[in-house]
Design a protein around this motif. Structure first.
Motif, PDB file in Angstrom:
ATOM      1  N   ILE A  10       0.847  -1.197   0.000  1.00  0.00           N
ATOM      2  CA  ILE A  10       0.000   0.000   0.000  1.00  0.00           C
ATOM      3  C   ILE A  10       0.881   1.246   0.000  1.00  0.00           C
ATOM      4  O   ILE A  10       1.794   1.373   0.822  1.00  0.00           O
ATOM      5  N   LEU A  12       0.655   5.531  -0.016  1.00  0.00           N
ATOM      6  CA  LEU A  12      -0.181   6.713   0.173  1.00  0.00           C
ATOM      7  C   LEU A  12       0.340   7.911  -0.613  1.00  0.00           C
ATOM      8  O   LEU A  12      -0.405   8.861  -0.858  1.00  0.00           O
ATOM      9  N   VAL A  31      -4.114   4.221  -2.159  1.00  0.00           N
ATOM     10  CA  VAL A  31      -5.295   4.595  -1.375  1.00  0.00           C
ATOM     11  C   VAL A  31      -5.000   5.880  -0.619  1.00  0.00           C
ATOM     12  O   VAL A  31      -3.871   6.358  -0.566  1.00  0.00           O
ATOM     13  N   THR A  32      -6.046   6.401   0.000  1.00  0.00           N
ATOM     14  CA  THR A  32      -5.886   7.443   1.002  1.00  0.00           C
ATOM     15  C   THR A  32      -6.778   7.067   2.180  1.00  0.00           C
ATOM     16  O   THR A  32      -7.597   6.158   2.078  1.00  0.00           O
ATOM     17  N   MET A  34      -6.447   5.654   5.572  1.00  0.00           N
ATOM     18  CA  MET A  34      -6.459   4.300   6.108  1.00  0.00           C
ATOM     19  C   MET A  34      -7.331   4.169   7.356  1.00  0.00           C
ATOM     20  O   MET A  34      -7.705   3.068   7.729  1.00  0.00           O
ATOM     21  N   GLY A  38      -8.984   2.634   3.665  1.00  0.00           N
ATOM     22  CA  GLY A  38      -8.500   2.891   2.317  1.00  0.00           C
ATOM     23  C   GLY A  38      -9.573   3.355   1.358  1.00  0.00           C
ATOM     24  O   GLY A  38     -10.472   2.608   1.002  1.00  0.00           O
ATOM     25  N   GLY A 206       0.401  -3.639   4.249  1.00  0.00           N
ATOM     26  CA  GLY A 206       0.189  -2.216   4.488  1.00  0.00           C
ATOM     27  C   GLY A 206       0.994  -1.792   5.699  1.00  0.00           C
ATOM     28  O   GLY A 206       2.120  -1.306   5.592  1.00  0.00           O
ATOM     29  N   TRP A 214       1.008   3.924  10.602  1.00  0.00           N
ATOM     30  CA  TRP A 214       0.464   4.563   9.404  1.00  0.00           C
ATOM     31  C   TRP A 214       0.862   6.026   9.264  1.00  0.00           C
ATOM     32  O   TRP A 214       0.764   6.584   8.175  1.00  0.00           O
TER      33      TRP A 214
END
Length: 235
Positions: A10, A12, A31-32, A34, A38, A206, A214
């Motif tokens: 993953i 960002l 993705v944005t 989380m 996502g 991820g 994250w």
């Protein structure tokens, strides 16, 4: 000679993407947010990542938390976003929609897939929330571009889902079971040997690529450790 296992990470932003590629990732999922598991990233982010790396990218098509499309308006927006992403250079996608009973929302999936016009795509972990995984797979069988299921085998993650993943891998030739199984969701390095033995050849990480959580970036070293284990080096 077995095929090299696929490692998807993953990303960002472009920094994540560059680190993931340097560590040995084969593909990125873009993705944005989380915190909502996502969502679709901005088009400019996708374009920036596309310019920064040369490995394949799969762009998430999901506008809100949960697995619904948000009615007809949401579906129109999703189909529009899919078109914008393609215009920005995206060629691969990730999607998955369920109805309120936990069945696949086939109408929504077909509408978005039509906007993708043959691009390859992954049906994501909505399968792990489905009322019946087998029925979902058979209803989606033969849809253009569907080549991967991203799944942990269970909603709670791979610890619980491992037997399901191994059983599904054994059904590879059956209708609904031809797409590649890509394991993700609570996946740890210690799960990998059993999954490889079962013939599963694709893995999705991820948080495991981010030692700082994250809020921190993808770590080249963390991705490289996964690459080495998947390649059978230093296990």
């Amino acid at each position: 000679m077995s095929m090299r296992a696929v490692l998807e990470v993953i990303a960002l932003d472009a920094g994540d993407a560059v680190a993931a590629q340097a560590g040995g990732a084969d593909r990125l999922e873009l993705v944005t947010d989380m915190a909502a598991d996502g969502l679709t990233p901005p088009v400019r982010t996708v374009a920036g990542i596309r310019a920064a790396v040369d490995i394949p990218l799969r762009v998430m098509l999901r506008l809100a938390d949960g697995f619904g499309v948000g009615g007809a308006g949401g579906l129109d927006r999703l189909a529009g976003v899919a078109g914008e992403m393609r215009a920005a250079g995206a060629e691969e996608f990730v999607l998955g929609f369920l109805d309120e009973e936990g069945g696949v929302d086939l109408g929504a999936v077909e509408r978005v897939v039509a906007a993708l016009d043959g691009c390859p795509w992954t049906f994501h972990r909505a399968i792990d929330r489905a009322a019946d995984r087998d029925v979902l797979r058979k209803r989606l069988d033969g849809l253009p571009g569907l080549d991967t299921y991203l799944t942990a085998g269970a909603a709670s993650g791979v610890d619980e889902g491992l037997p399901t993943l191994i059983a599904e891998a054994a059904r590879g030739g059956e209708p609904g079971y031809q797409p590649q199984i890509m394991v993700g969701g609570g996946l740890r390095l210690d799960h990998v040997p059993a999954l490889l033995t079962a013939g599963i050849g694709a893995f999705h990480i991820g948080g495991a690529a981010r030692p700082g959580g994250w809020d921190g970036p993808v770590s080249v070293e963390a991705v490289a450790e996964w690459r080495a284990v998947l390649d059978g080096v230093g296990v």
